[in-house]
Every structure is written in C-alpha cells, then in structure tokens.
Design an enzyme around this catalytic site. Structure first.
Site, short mmCIF file in Angstrom:
data_model
loop_
_atom_site.label_atom_id
_atom_site.label_comp_id
_atom_site.label_asym_id
_atom_site.label_seq_id
_atom_site.Cartn_x
_atom_site.Cartn_y
_atom_site.Cartn_z
N GLY A 27 0.81 -1.21 0.00
CA GLY A 27 0.00 0.00 0.00
C GLY A 27 0.84 1.26 0.00
N GLU B 149 0.32 -23.43 1.78
CA GLU B 149 1.59 -23.34 1.06
C GLU B 149 2.75 -23.82 1.92
OE1 GLU B 149 0.39 -19.83 -2.11
OE2 GLU B 149 1.30 -19.25 -0.21
N ALA C 128 -2.54 -8.51 -0.98
CA ALA C 128 -1.66 -7.56 -1.65
C ALA C 128 -2.35 -6.72 -2.74
CB ALA C 128 -0.44 -8.30 -2.23
#
Lengths: 453, 453
Positions: free
Chosen positions: B25, B180, B325
């Site tokens: 950001g 993951e 994200a």
C-alpha cells in the site's frame, strides 16, 4: 529409523574415522575418503560449510548467505560411508579414543581435527563487541547490518559531528580480507548508495584501513602491494600503515597515533586457532596452532591428525604453511590419502608438501591483484581472473550460475542486491482489543481474509 | 550534507505528504505521487519492502531473504520528491498535524497510514514463542531455523518418542499461507532431505494443517478447495478441519479434539491490524482496522487516510475488502490519485472501488489452484500460472531472473538452495522449555567454543 550408525560402526569391522569441522580441510578429507573402507563421521556445530573467501561480499550486501554457504549434509548426502552430525565437540579423550560432544561420545580409530580459527583481539576480547570480525555467516549479516544502519542513522542525525562519525568506517588489518572489505564499502558508498539518501552525501563516507605493519598485503610483492595501495587511495580509501590499534569502542578506534572517531569498526587483523590443541594438550604455537609432524599427525597422540588453520607445519623453505583455503584443502586431501593407504595396508605417501598456487586479492570494481608463480596481473584482467577463480571454486552449479549472474548484474547496474537490515525476531507492539470481542471478530473474519500477502 | 529536507518542506510551498509503511500500500501510494507537486516522506522501521506472498519460500529454504525483499530506499531512489526514513512511529498528533517517531517529529499536510497487520493469537500472546507466524524476513529465517533444526535434533535423538515429536510439524490455519507452508515442508522432507540423514527417515515427517473452520481455503469454491485437500493428502499432509486450537507450547498443540505432540508449530491463522487506529483514536473494528470513508479517509480526522490491512472498507456487495496484496496496491494507487487531484485542484475521483482479480494458492511441486473471474485451473497448469504471476510481480529484473532460475534449478534437482541454520544476532527471550528440550537446544546451538567452519 535405527540407532545412530556412528555408534555402531565398530560392528562393521571397518575403521572409524571422525572428522571435526566442515570447513575446507574437513570436507576435502571427507571426500578423499569416499572410496576408502571406513565409516566416517563429520561433526560440525554449524549445519553449513561456508565459503569464507566470499564472506566479505555478504557483509557488503553483494551476495546472500545462501550463495556462499551449503548444508554439509547436502554436500555429503551421496557419500554413503559418511554420517554428518550437527553437534558441538567439548573435548577429546585420547586414552579411550573418544570424541566428547555436547550430545554424545563418539569413538574413533582415526581422528582428523579441522576446527579452523577465529579472530584474535591480541588479548583484548572486550573489543569484540565494537569491532566484529568476519568468520561466519552470522558475522557477515551482523556487519552488513551495522554498515547499512550507519548510513541510515547518519541520514537521521541532526548534528554534523555525529553524522561524520557515523559515516566513518575503520577496517583494522591490511591483509586481503581488510583490503577487500574496505574497497567494497567504498564502492557501495560511491556507486550504490550515493543516490539513495537525501540528507547525507553517502558517497563521501570515509573508509580507513589501519595496519600495524609497514605495509598492507604482506603476502604480495612490493610492486603489487604498492599498486593496491594506490588503487585503494584512488577509490578514496585511506590507508594508515605502522599504526597500531590500542583500543576499540562503540565510538571509534584508539591508535598509537591518536583517536579515530568511527561509527563502524571491522576487525580483520589476527586469527587464533580453535581449541583443538587444548583438547589434546599437545604442543602448540602461541596462536593456538598444534605443531604437527610432517605427516600432519599430532606427536605423542596416536592416530590424531590436525589440518588447516588448526595445524602448524613448516614448508621446505622453513616458512609456515599459510592459513588459507588452498592449504586446508591440500592437507585434507593428504590425510585422506594417508588414511586410505593405512586402512588398506598400501604403502604410505611421503611427508605433506604444500604447493602454493598464488595469491589473489580484489580491491574494488574492476581492480584486483594476482600473484601466481609465473604471472602477475593487476587491474581489470586481475579482477576478471579473480572472479573466474572464485566462481570455479564455489560448490555446486546452482551457486556458480547464481553468483556469476549477480555479479554481472551488479556490475552493470551498480546495484547490490542484498541490502537488508534484519534484526533478531522480537515481539511487535499491537492493538490489544478485549479478548472476548477479538475472538468473535477473528472467527468472523479470519476465514475470509488473508494476511497482507 | 544539509539539514533534513523532510523538516524543510514547509518552505518549498509544496504540500507535505507523509506515508507510514513501505508495504504494498505505502509503496503504491508513493509511486503514484511521483509526478505530483508534493514533498513526500515514507517512514518504515524496516529498511526493506518484503514481498510477503513468497515469504513462505524463505521459511522453507527455497529462496534467500534478498530474493523477496528490496531496500525501500533503492526502490524510491530515482523519485526525487521522495525521502525515505528508517524510523519507528510512536504516535500521531492530529491537532498539530505531526507524526511522532522515535528520532524526531515530522509535520504533514496529508498523512497516509499503511502500517499493515501482524499475526493474532486470539488473545493468547503467550503462544507466540512456541508458534511463530510469518510476516517479516526475520520470521521466515526463524521458522527456517526451527524446521531444519527439528530434523537435526531428530537425527541425534535417542528415544523413539522424542524423535517422532521432533518430526511432527503442525501448521495452524488452513488459508493459502498455511496450505503453502505445509505443502512446502512435506516437499522438502520427501524430496530434498530424504537422502541427507542416516538415522531418521526424513521423508516420513508428519505435517498437519489444523483448521478451526469446516474446510480449508474458504476464499476458493468447494471444488477447488476439495481438490487442494486431496492433493495435500496425496503428498502426505494431514488436514484436520473443525479442530480448534486451545493451546500451543514447546512440545505440541492442544486442540479441542486432543493433544498433538509436535516439535515445530507455525502460526498461519489470524491477523490483527497495526496500531494506527489507536494512534488516531479513530473508530475501529475489533481486529484493529480503522473504519474509513469511501474515499479511504479517516472520518473525523482531517487529511488522514488509512489503506491496506490497516483499513476496513466494504465492497459494493457489503463484504469487506480482503487483506491481500492486490487490495493494498489498489488502495495505495487510489489515494495517490486522490491527493494528486487535491493538491492540483483537479476534480476528485469517485469512491474507492475494489476489483478482485482472483485467488491463487500453490500446494506443492507441480500443484496449485487458481480461481479467476472466468477461469479455474488446477494441477500443473495452475502451478505454472502461479509461478509466472509471482515472478511477474516481483520487484526488479534481477530478482525476477534469480527467482525463476532458482525455481527451475530446484525443480529439476529436487534441491533447496538455502538450507541454512543461522543464529539470531542476539540472545532471544523465550518461554523456558522443559529441561530436556532446553539442554538439547543448547547442545545444538552453543556459542561457547569456536565454530568449526
């Protein structure tokens, strides 16, 4: 899963070889014994072998730790007669022929000590905090942190004196490591960082080499050492010779010639051997090296060998074998050959003979010196030769390609790809909403949202 | 060298924009303001931007920290209206329009808070030591150290029960990060480490995902989540759903269904926003997110914006914008556009509209799931798509090439190039483990004698 093979090797009827240390000496000894009828245990308290000649590039943000370090376990993974233990040796019982470790005791028929050396502060161990040396991966990332943080603090500093101190870097010791790290800091300041800051002129950072002896790079001839000194000075490195350091603290270095205010000090002066000699109570040099016989065995201690930086042995010309990687490798290979012959009942090789291949030192971008038996190189050609040799000696194709690629990239872009300041992990401050409410909220949102990745 | 520009911007007559946080950001906001007539200061307490989507690959030894992190200073080096400060924000004085930091105070005309989030232990912060989360580079190297050390300790362990515990890895949370990391640990155990050990069967290491909700990967549709669960189970990952964690300690995890003895626990469950809302005393969600207006401004606090994980804002469909994200980037770009218009007197853009591009998660070697608006992929094609997207979004060509090369190499060789156990630079506070654990830890990592590298 079974009980530790290392403790069972006696039953195989094969000789048990224990190697302490996974540096160049220990690894070359282990590899040299790959086809010998022995069971071999390599003990190191780090899980990785570190390619020390390039460690200064980690300290100066050009390479990552994993570019210059490999898990020992991975290197010996295919060598079926080798077991790797991550453990710390605490002593050796030569009467019982046992290596004592923090975790266990390991019996040996033949013992190879390849425990290396560490920095020596000449009896002033209280300097260590202010002036870290460069031997391990952790040292390199700590020095990288200090160098980068010095620029950051200088950018924030409000008074000029403090800023000047923060932008002064002192390297104690004018050997190859000292020269390489001083050159790399200047290069980083001039080329990589100059455009990054707004309040300071990073390119004006002072870098000094402080050397007690009459000149830097004593392993090289006068011409090459003189060339290196001029090249360093052209880059803006100040070289102070015959300047003995008498104190190091968080604010600078005291020398016999006066004080140098400095925010960052790096120790590249002396080394002392690891405590292998103490374990053995064997005859030692003042620097802790074990005086070994001409077959690298430790006199008076049967079946124990010392190699690499741990060993003191003279060449034909009565000069000691230097404490450099090629010497450690040659000793490791020699002892492996000797032991292979012993366990197979073949004739033993003659005494260890060290073959000096030459000396290399890089100074900075496009500048190095090379002194081989029949060849002297300086400048760009020496720099390219240095790079090729180091890429060649790296372990593993993956790293060779990665390092060559990073060097090429950084050369072309003037960048350094690993400019990370990392801290030990610590708890972070955060909002503390009432527990009940938060549980409810978490329940509601955590399944649907994902952390900021 | 001159006095800090950041403190002089008032004299330039240009608006002063302060951005707190150099994540997605903050960086997108800064870049979006590159051509605006403003003087901009970006403050972060880390010197680097971290690409969090690949952080789990650092934790599982596939990539190096520098592959997924870049100095913020370097990223903004060419942006002449930007100053970067490495500093820690301690509070905001909205009346005086000043950001208070550890080192100084920085006045602002416009303030953008992009301070991100950290892991939440649902009010049980004492679990943090036993179950670290994955938000920063330091977290990743610490988790890497724990995973690799667990195998090393198991290799040394003498009783079977202890060995089993050490070879059990629990991942708390079944979102993309949990999936993951669990997949990567199994892959590493099966493919990379299996041949490295002599006393243990590394390939038999147990990896469990413990998820409180009814299924893993709730952001994906049932078919894809079901595919992922089957794929994980084929790899040997045990998936426990509807299993709530009620305790974490050095020896394992307590769930409502019973205790799981485990040597390594990784927290991938919940996040909580950073304390920006507390600084502002603004209306917050219970997870600490600031409730912002439709232009991302903070109601009642003039000229202050909150973006990314710090902000709570609803989409058209009344669901909150997710903490990922792409959302942070979109908010950063939006605020930059808004401020550019404001300082130039141009018409302001309409309310912020979040565009969801899709969801990706990799499961393991040659396996992933992809859910885009009109496309669903699983298996190898999803895995290749995932890799291409992540390489594309990395910052800088150097890293793109390096990461692609390492992935290709590791794919072909089944190796992982960054299997380093390194120590934190300083001793860390920790929960006192049971005596046996503590002795073991000391043995494996003692610093007393010289390292044998």
């Amino acid at each position: 899963m079974g009980a530790g093979k290392s403790r069972q090797t006696g039953t195989s009827g094969r000789a048990k070889v224990v190697i302490v240390g996974g540096g160049f000496g220990g690894l070359y000894a282990a590899r040299g014994l790959a086809d010998a009828p022995v069971d071999l245990v390599l003990i190191d308290r780090q899980n990785h072998h570190c390619f020390q000649p390039l460690l200064y590039q980690v300290a100066t943000a050009a390479l990552s730790p994993a570019d210059v370090a490999w898990p020992i376990r991975g290197i010996l993974s295919d060598q079926k007669n080798a077991t790797v233990l991550l453990d710390t040796v605490t002593g050796i019982d030569t009467a019982r022929r046992v290596v004592e470790t923090a975790e266990t005791s390991i019996p040996y028929d033949h013992l190879i000590l390849a425990t290396g050396s560490t920095h020596s502060y000449f009896g002033n161990d209280d300097w260590a905090e202010a002036a870290p040396g460069l031997k391990r991966i952790e040292d390199a990332t700590e020095i990288r942190r200090r160098i980068l943080l010095a620029f950051e603090k200088a950018e924030l500093a409000r008074d000029e004196e403090r800023r000047r101190r923060l932008l002064t870097f002192v390297v104690v010791g004018g050997g190859p490591t000292g020269v390489e790290i001083a050159g790399a800091i200047r290069d980083m300041a001039r080329h990589t960082l100059a455009a990054d800051f707004r309040n300071i002129d990073a390119g004006a950072a002072r870098v000094l080499i402080v050397e007690a002896g009459p000149r830097i790079l004593p392993a090289f001839n006068d011409t090459l050492a003189g060339y290196a000194k001029k090249a360093l000075e052209r880059m803006g490195v100040e070289v102070l010779t015959e300047t003995k350091v008498i104190g190091c603290d968080a604010g600078g270095v005291d020398t016999e010639g006066g004080r140098i205010e400095a925010g960052t000090i790096i120790w590249a002066a002396g080394v002392v051997a690891s405590p292998a000699g103490v374990w053995l109570q064997a005859p030692m040099q003042k620097n802790g090296q074990v005086r070994v016989a001409e077959d690298l065995s430790v006199p008076g201690v049967p079946d124990v060998y010392a190699i690499g930086d741990t060993a003191f042995v003279l060449q034909q010309d009565e000069k000691p074998v230097p404490g450099i990687a090629p010497a450690a490798k040659q000793m490791g290979s020699y002892v492996a050959k000797l032991l292979s012959a012993r366990v197979s009942g073949r004739p033993l090789p003659g005494p260890f003979v060290y073959r000096h291949r030459g000396d290399l030192a890089t100074i900075g971008r496009k500048s190095a010196i090379v002194q081989l038996r029949r060849m002297r190189l300086t400048g760009v050609s020496a720099w390219l030769f240095w790079g090729a040799v180091h890429v060649f000696f790296l372990i593993g194709t993956r790293n060779r390609v990665a390092v060559a690629y990073k060097w090429m990239w950084d050369y072309l872009t003037l960048q350094r790809g690993a400019r990370l300041i990392t801290e030990p992990a610590q708890p972070r401050t955060r909002v503390e909403p009432a527990e009940e409410e938060r549980r409810e909220e978490e329940k509601a949102t955590r399944l649907g949202t994902r952390s900021a990745d």
